[in-house]
Design a protein around this motif. Structure first.
Motif, PDB file in Angstrom:
ATOM      1  N   SER A 118       0.821  -1.216   0.000  1.00 23.36           N
ATOM      2  CA  SER A 118       0.000   0.000   0.000  1.00 23.36           C
ATOM      3  C   SER A 118       0.852   1.262   0.000  1.00 23.36           C
ATOM      4  O   SER A 118       0.525   2.243  -0.678  1.00 23.36           O
ATOM      5  CB  SER A 118      -0.949  -0.007   1.203  1.00 23.36           C
ATOM      6  N   TYR A 119       1.965   1.260   0.743  1.00 19.41           N
ATOM      7  CA  TYR A 119       2.847   2.429   0.767  1.00 19.41           C
ATOM      8  C   TYR A 119       3.429   2.683  -0.619  1.00 19.41           C
ATOM      9  O   TYR A 119       3.456   3.830  -1.092  1.00 19.41           O
ATOM     10  CB  TYR A 119       3.970   2.223   1.783  1.00 19.41           C
ATOM     11  N   GLU A 120       3.902   1.637  -1.268  1.00 16.84           N
ATOM     12  CA  GLU A 120       4.529   1.776  -2.584  1.00 16.84           C
ATOM     13  C   GLU A 120       3.527   2.261  -3.628  1.00 16.84           C
ATOM     14  O   GLU A 120       3.839   3.137  -4.448  1.00 16.84           O
ATOM     15  CB  GLU A 120       5.135   0.434  -3.008  1.00 16.84           C
ATOM     16  N   LEU A 121       2.310   1.712  -3.598  1.00 20.27           N
ATOM     17  CA  LEU A 121       1.304   2.119  -4.579  1.00 20.27           C
ATOM     18  C   LEU A 121       0.856   3.559  -4.336  1.00 20.27           C
ATOM     19  O   LEU A 121       0.716   4.341  -5.283  1.00 20.27           O
ATOM     20  CB  LEU A 121       0.110   1.170  -4.526  1.00 20.27           C
ATOM     21  N   GLU A 122       0.644   3.911  -3.089  1.00 18.14           N
ATOM     22  CA  GLU A 122       0.246   5.286  -2.773  1.00 18.14           C
ATOM     23  C   GLU A 122       1.321   6.270  -3.228  1.00 18.14           C
ATOM     24  O   GLU A 122       1.021   7.349  -3.759  1.00 18.14           O
ATOM     25  CB  GLU A 122       0.007   5.426  -1.277  1.00 18.14           C
ATOM     26  N   ARG A 123       2.578   5.895  -3.050  1.00 18.15           N
ATOM     27  CA  ARG A 123       3.686   6.777  -3.412  1.00 18.15           C
ATOM     28  C   ARG A 123       3.695   7.082  -4.908  1.00 18.15           C
ATOM     29  O   ARG A 123       3.878   8.233  -5.317  1.00 18.15           O
ATOM     30  CB  ARG A 123       5.007   6.117  -3.001  1.00 18.15           C
ATOM     31  N   VAL A 124       3.494   6.068  -5.752  1.00 17.85           N
ATOM     32  CA  VAL A 124       3.526   6.319  -7.200  1.00 17.85           C
ATOM     33  C   VAL A 124       2.237   6.975  -7.684  1.00 17.85           C
ATOM     34  O   VAL A 124       2.249   7.704  -8.682  1.00 17.85           O
ATOM     35  CB  VAL A 124       3.802   5.020  -7.997  1.00 17.85           C
ATOM     36  N   ARG A 125       1.131   6.758  -6.982  1.00 17.65           N
ATOM     37  CA  ARG A 125      -0.128   7.419  -7.361  1.00 17.65           C
ATOM     38  C   ARG A 125      -0.080   8.911  -7.063  1.00 17.65           C
ATOM     39  O   ARG A 125      -0.815   9.690  -7.691  1.00 17.65           O
ATOM     40  CB  ARG A 125      -1.313   6.786  -6.628  1.00 17.65           C
ATOM     41  N   PHE A 126       0.758   9.305  -6.126  1.00 23.12           N
ATOM     42  CA  PHE A 126       0.862  10.722  -5.767  1.00 23.12           C
ATOM     43  C   PHE A 126       2.269  11.263  -6.022  1.00 23.12           C
ATOM     44  O   PHE A 126       2.778  12.097  -5.280  1.00 23.12           O
ATOM     45  CB  PHE A 126       0.445  10.930  -4.305  1.00 23.12           C
ATOM     46  N   ALA A 127       2.893  10.788  -7.095  1.00 21.64           N
ATOM     47  CA  ALA A 127       4.201  11.300  -7.498  1.00 21.64           C
ATOM     48  C   ALA A 127       4.097  12.794  -7.806  1.00 21.64           C
ATOM     49  O   ALA A 127       3.058  13.279  -8.271  1.00 21.64           O
ATOM     50  CB  ALA A 127       4.707  10.535  -8.707  1.00 21.64           C
ATOM     51  N   LYS A 128       5.176  13.511  -7.571  1.00 22.40           N
ATOM     52  CA  LYS A 128       5.205  14.956  -7.806  1.00 22.40           C
ATOM     53  C   LYS A 128       5.811  15.263  -9.171  1.00 22.40           C
ATOM     54  O   LYS A 128       6.476  14.436  -9.783  1.00 22.40           O
ATOM     55  CB  LYS A 128       6.037  15.649  -6.719  1.00 22.40           C
ATOM     56  N   GLY A 129       5.595  16.497  -9.643  1.00 23.29           N
ATOM     57  CA  GLY A 129       6.218  16.946 -10.882  1.00 23.29           C
ATOM     58  C   GLY A 129       5.228  17.102 -12.019  1.00 23.29           C
ATOM     59  O   GLY A 129       4.009  17.141 -11.820  1.00 23.29           O
ATOM     60  N   ALA A 130       5.773  17.219 -13.251  1.00 20.68           N
ATOM     61  CA  ALA A 130       4.937  17.403 -14.439  1.00 20.68           C
ATOM     62  C   ALA A 130       3.978  16.228 -14.588  1.00 20.68           C
ATOM     63  O   ALA A 130       4.348  15.076 -14.376  1.00 20.68           O
ATOM     64  CB  ALA A 130       5.818  17.525 -15.682  1.00 20.68           C
ATOM     65  N   PHE A 131       2.724  16.539 -14.953  1.00 20.05           N
ATOM     66  CA  PHE A 131       1.665  15.532 -15.114  1.00 20.05           C
ATOM     67  C   PHE A 131       1.453  14.725 -13.831  1.00 20.05           C
ATOM     68  O   PHE A 131       1.147  13.530 -13.877  1.00 20.05           O
ATOM     69  CB  PHE A 131       1.953  14.588 -16.282  1.00 20.05           C
ATOM     70  N   ALA A 132       1.631  15.353 -12.676  1.00 23.43           N
ATOM     71  CA  ALA A 132       1.409  14.671 -11.394  1.00 23.43           C
ATOM     72  C   ALA A 132       0.037  14.003 -11.415  1.00 23.43           C
ATOM     73  O   ALA A 132      -0.973  14.636 -11.733  1.00 23.43           O
ATOM     74  CB  ALA A 132       1.500  15.669 -10.247  1.00 23.43           C
ATOM     75  N   PRO A 133      -0.034  12.710 -11.081  1.00 19.61           N
ATOM     76  CA  PRO A 133      -1.293  11.979 -11.252  1.00 19.61           C
ATOM     77  C   PRO A 133      -2.370  12.275 -10.221  1.00 19.61           C
ATOM     78  O   PRO A 133      -3.551  11.989 -10.457  1.00 19.61           O
ATOM     79  CB  PRO A 133      -0.854  10.512 -11.164  1.00 19.61           C
ATOM     80  N   HIS A 134      -2.004  12.812  -9.051  1.00 17.88           N
ATOM     81  CA  HIS A 134      -2.988  13.163  -8.018  1.00 17.88           C
ATOM     82  C   HIS A 134      -3.903  11.978  -7.693  1.00 17.88           C
ATOM     83  O   HIS A 134      -5.130  12.136  -7.572  1.00 17.88           O
ATOM     84  CB  HIS A 134      -3.831  14.365  -8.449  1.00 17.88           C
ATOM     85  N   GLY A 135      -3.306  10.788  -7.588  1.00 17.20           N
ATOM     86  CA  GLY A 135      -4.097   9.620  -7.217  1.00 17.20           C
ATOM     87  C   GLY A 135      -5.061   9.153  -8.292  1.00 17.20           C
ATOM     88  O   GLY A 135      -5.993   8.380  -8.007  1.00 17.20           O
ATOM     89  N   GLN A 136      -4.837   9.578  -9.513  1.00 16.25           N
ATOM     90  CA  GLN A 136      -5.807   9.343 -10.582  1.00 16.25           C
ATOM     91  C   GLN A 136      -6.090   7.858 -10.815  1.00 16.25           C
ATOM     92  O   GLN A 136      -5.186   7.035 -10.902  1.00 16.25           O
ATOM     93  CB  GLN A 136      -5.279   9.955 -11.886  1.00 16.25           C
ATOM     94  N   MET A 137      -7.394   7.532 -10.899  1.00 18.85           N
ATOM     95  CA  MET A 137      -7.808   6.200 -11.302  1.00 18.85           C
ATOM     96  C   MET A 137      -8.941   6.327 -12.315  1.00 18.85           C
ATOM     97  O   MET A 137      -9.659   7.331 -12.329  1.00 18.85           O
ATOM     98  CB  MET A 137      -8.237   5.367 -10.086  1.00 18.85           C
ATOM     99  N   TYR A 138      -9.070   5.324 -13.179  1.00 18.03           N
ATOM    100  CA  TYR A 138     -10.092   5.400 -14.216  1.00 18.03           C
ATOM    101  C   TYR A 138     -10.521   4.007 -14.633  1.00 18.03           C
ATOM    102  O   TYR A 138      -9.795   3.028 -14.473  1.00 18.03           O
ATOM    103  CB  TYR A 138      -9.597   6.216 -15.408  1.00 18.03           C
ATOM    104  N   TYR A 139     -11.729   3.938 -15.212  1.00 19.91           N
ATOM    105  CA  TYR A 139     -12.283   2.647 -15.605  1.00 19.91           C
ATOM    106  C   TYR A 139     -13.502   2.869 -16.500  1.00 19.91           C
ATOM    107  O   TYR A 139     -14.114   3.933 -16.485  1.00 19.91           O
ATOM    108  CB  TYR A 139     -12.678   1.832 -14.361  1.00 19.91           C
ATOM    109  N   PRO A 140     -13.858   1.857 -17.294  1.00 20.45           N
ATOM    110  CA  PRO A 140     -15.058   1.974 -18.127  1.00 20.45           C
ATOM    111  C   PRO A 140     -16.310   1.811 -17.285  1.00 20.45           C
ATOM    112  O   PRO A 140     -16.316   1.074 -16.295  1.00 20.45           O
ATOM    113  CB  PRO A 140     -14.908   0.824 -19.129  1.00 20.45           C
ATOM    114  N   GLY A 141     -17.379   2.495 -17.671  1.00 16.55           N
ATOM    115  CA  GLY A 141     -18.630   2.373 -16.945  1.00 16.55           C
ATOM    116  C   GLY A 141     -19.334   1.060 -17.262  1.00 16.55           C
ATOM    117  O   GLY A 141     -19.370   0.623 -18.411  1.00 16.55           O
TER     118      GLY A 141
END
Length: 344
Positions: free
Chosen positions: A157-180
């Motif tokens: 969980s720590y590792e996944l949270e870290r890459v989901r909230f990486a800093k810098g250009a195009f920072a993902p901000h925890g972004q998740m997506y999926y088809p409806g």
């Protein structure tokens, strides 16, 4: 030992967003889609060198569309609604992902590459537009389908949270997506046809008619002309680092140069059953030939930044290669645009 998890079918692909798009849509019921079809319908082929911006100390060069557009455009073409979320709260981001994954609903995330623990260290760059699918969770381990890996991998969980909230250009901000929807309808052949045509027309627009001189096929020639000046203007060390940046963006982050042309050539071949025009095969060969020339250019650039080549003539050779590629791709896209104009 190969990881076992839910009924999700891992797909290894040439490019992360293509692979995520294809694997996720297949999981939810659309079996007609392939990586090349997703790339083409999503108008993934692109080029730009932003003249006033630097990335990791080198030129800001991109061989792909904005992150997320391939998935969004492909889903739109197939009539599939898309849910995409960003978060300010780390806790909320992990909670919502857990709710979906534990309910048996694989979900895609945009992440940063630098802290991906399963990546070899030489491939960890500050690049925040990587895509993967979280398919399961057992204890504190998340089971990850990353399209560039041979099989499933895990992160805590720590590792996944870290890459989901990486800093810098195009920072993902925890972004998740999926088809409806949990079970999508297969698109009709007519939907596939119209999605392919729209994707091609949009890609022709992006490569032929993007404003300015530094985008599309004009941008490739723009970079070629710049390269010819780098040795004199920047000095040997910085010029070599700029070429290393070009090759990194081309071949190591997203297969942008030759790899994308090979995928696009495959897309045009796979479009044939829907468009039923044999000219697609000749155009496919042209894009494959352009891909070969991109790979040759990467070898030339590698010779320079590794110090085996170091004369002005070597830089001129490299620049000329890109100018030649620009002309080839302009011709191919003009032919493709004309072909689309003749289709009913």
């Amino acid at each position: 030992m190969e990881l076992q998890t839910s009924n999700f079918q891992h797909l290894q692909a040439a490019h992360c967003e293509n692979g995520v798009t294809t694997a996720l849509l297949r999981h939810y019921g659309i079996t007609k889609i392939t990586e090349p079809l997703a790339f083409g319908m999503g108008s993934g082929l692109f080029y730009v060198q932003l003249p006033f911006m630097k990335v990791n100390g080198g030129p800001a060069i991109s061989f792909r569309t904005m992150p997320g557009l391939i998935f969004k455009r492909t889903c739109t073409a197939l009539g599939v609604p898309v849910t995409r979320k960003k978060f300010s709260s780390h806790e909320k981001a992990m909670q919502e992902l857990d709710e979906r994954v534990l309910a048996g609903k694989p979900t895609a995330c945009q992440v940063g590459v630098f802290y991906l623990t399963y990546f070899p260290k030489e491939y960890r760059f500050h690049f925040n537009a990587h895509n993967l699918i979280v398919v399961d969770k057992k204890g504190d381990d998340y089971y990850i389908s990353d399209p560039i890996m041979e099989g499933l991998v895990t992160m805590n969980s720590y590792e996944l949270e870290r890459v989901r909230f990486a800093k810098g250009a195009f920072a993902p901000h925890g972004q998740m997506y999926y088809p409806g929807g949990d079970q999508l309808k297969e698109p009709t052949n007519e939907q596939m046809k119209q999605g392919i045509i729209k994707g091609i027309k949009r890609n022709c627009r992006d490569m032929l008619h993007i404003p300015g001189s530094f985008g599309g096929v004009s941008g490739i020639a723009y970079t070629g002309r710049k390269i010819k000046k780098w040795k004199t203007k920047l000095g040997d060390e910085k010029a070599r680092s700029y070429l290393a940046q070009l090759v990194r963006m081309q071949e190591e982050i997203g297969t942008g140069g030759g790899g994308f042309r090979f995928i696009y050539g495959a897309f045009l071949q796979q479009a044939h059953p829907y468009l039923k025009t044999d000219e697609l095969f000749g155009l496919s060969k042209q894009f494959t030939a352009a891909g070969d020339k991109w790979r040759d250019a990467a070898i030339q650039a590698s010779g320079i930044y590794k110090g085996r080549l170091n004369t002005q003539a070597d830089y001129d050779n490299m620049g000329d290669r890109l100018i030649e590629i620009s002309a080839l791709e302009k011709q191919a896209f003009l032919q493709l645009k004309a072909l689309m104009g003749n289709l009913k």
